[in-house]
Enzyme design. Structure first.
Site, short mmCIF file in Angstrom:
data_model
loop_
_atom_site.label_atom_id
_atom_site.label_comp_id
_atom_site.label_asym_id
_atom_site.label_seq_id
_atom_site.Cartn_x
_atom_site.Cartn_y
_atom_site.Cartn_z
N THR A 1 -60.90 -5.46 -23.75
CA THR A 1 -61.60 -5.79 -24.98
C THR A 1 -62.97 -6.33 -24.60
OG1 THR A 1 -59.51 -6.31 -26.08
CG2 THR A 1 -61.52 -7.14 -27.10
N ALA B 1 -64.71 2.37 -30.59
CA ALA B 1 -63.44 1.68 -30.35
C ALA B 1 -63.65 0.20 -30.06
CB ALA B 1 -62.70 2.34 -29.19
N VAL C 1 -64.04 -1.52 -33.44
CA VAL C 1 -62.79 -1.66 -34.18
C VAL C 1 -61.86 -2.67 -33.51
CG1 VAL C 1 -60.72 -0.44 -34.98
CG2 VAL C 1 -62.97 0.64 -35.18
N LYS C 2 -61.81 -2.66 -32.17
CA LYS C 2 -60.93 -3.60 -31.47
C LYS C 2 -61.37 -5.04 -31.69
CE LYS C 2 -57.71 -5.31 -29.02
NZ LYS C 2 -57.57 -5.24 -27.57
N LEU C 3 -62.67 -5.30 -31.67
CA LEU C 3 -63.13 -6.66 -31.92
C LEU C 3 -62.82 -7.09 -33.34
CD1 LEU C 3 -66.52 -6.80 -29.99
CD2 LEU C 3 -64.37 -7.92 -29.39
#
Length: 289
Positions: free
Chosen positions: A97, A168, A171-173
């Site tokens: 991440t 990505a 969106v992951k954060l």
């Protein structure tokens, strides 16, 4: 492509991912900053490498699961970094991440070395990694993703191609931002119930069965009630993710006091000695106050 895969970083997530690759029949090399975390994987059939470069040499796919931008930069591009030794057209998969700024810079470095790059952070934690049911959030070239699909299939149960590199990471954060805010507010709610002397199971059933319920609220809430802090997701990593999310929001013109306040809860827990425990342990600081 050959069946040689390297896994860089053997924390809660990386070790589970490496085990799934071994079980699927890949020839796996592993590297971790502290070698003791690699020993069990060595016993399971992995080759233990002394450096990221040694792990990556000859591999068709190199997967990294690391703590933050700085560690990722060192492991990929520092002295004994993986990129410099990777074969042309090998695939670098960065599953940590991270910030989109660093992911984009890493992409350019990979291209300069003739390496194909995929960002692939995950949703899920310890149990999903161990069971091979992670969901990969993927940004990058479709052809590279297709070439790496056997490895993805070994480690996870779903893959969502969100677009170009950087998609990505964003969106992951956002995902971890929402998870961290829920966990922080849940800790405050539990502390409130306890201070008012409520029947905790009864009071929490309202949250678990009502509108606030989510997998995060149910899972972390149960661990808070049971004081079960065996790590699924470490406290300092959530503090880091919330800091990255706050910066991403600010860069987009969306200053977030919410992200900063949630981050502070995790930072305080880390400073108080909870750094090796699950994020549910943030409730302990409120119990002591």
């Amino acid at each position: 492509m050959n069946r040689k895969v390297a896994v860089l970083g053997l924390g809660i997530m990386g070790s589970g991912m490496a085990r799934r690759l071994i079980a699927a029949g890949f020839e796996v090399a592993v590297w971790n900053r502290s070698r003791e975390k690699a020993e069990a994987l060595g016993a399971a059939g992995a080759r233990i490498a002394e450096t990221p470069a040694n792990a990556a040499s000859g591999a068709s796919i190199v997967v990294a699961m690391l703590a933050n931008d700085d560690v990722s930069r060192t492991v990929w591009t520092g002295d004994d970094g993986a990129l410099a030794v990777m074969d042309r057209d090998a695939i670098a998969i960065e599953s940590s991440t991270l910030t989109s700024d660093w992911v984009l810079e890493l992409t350019r470095d990979a291209v300069a070395h003739g390496v194909r790059f995929i960002e692939a952070p995950v949703t899920g934690s310890r149990d999903q990694a161990a069971q091979g049911i992670l969901r990969f959030l993927v940004g990058g070239d479709a052809d590279a993703i297709d070439a790496a699909r056997p490895a993805f299939d070994a480690m996870g149960s779903a893959l969502v191609h969100l677009g170009p590199v950087g998609s990505a990471a964003t969106v992951k954060l956002a995902n971890n931002y929402l998870c961290g805010v829920q966990a922080a507010s849940l800790a405050e709610a539990i502390a409130l119930f306890e201070r008012r002397g409520l029947d905790m199971e009864q009071a929490m059933s309202i949250l678990f069965d009502g509108a606030p319920a989510s997998p995060m609220v149910k899972g972390v809430g149960r661990r808070m009630l049971d004081r079960d802090y065996a790590p699924h997701f470490l406290v300092p990593l959530m503090a880091k993710d919330l800091g990255y999310a706050a910066q991403a929001l600010a860069d987009a013109g969306i200053p977030s006091a919410i992200a900063q306040a949630a981050r502070q809860r995790f930072a305080e827990a880390d400073a108080a000695g909870e750094g090796e425990r699950d994020i549910a342990a943030i409730v302990e600081q409120l119990r002591k106050a």
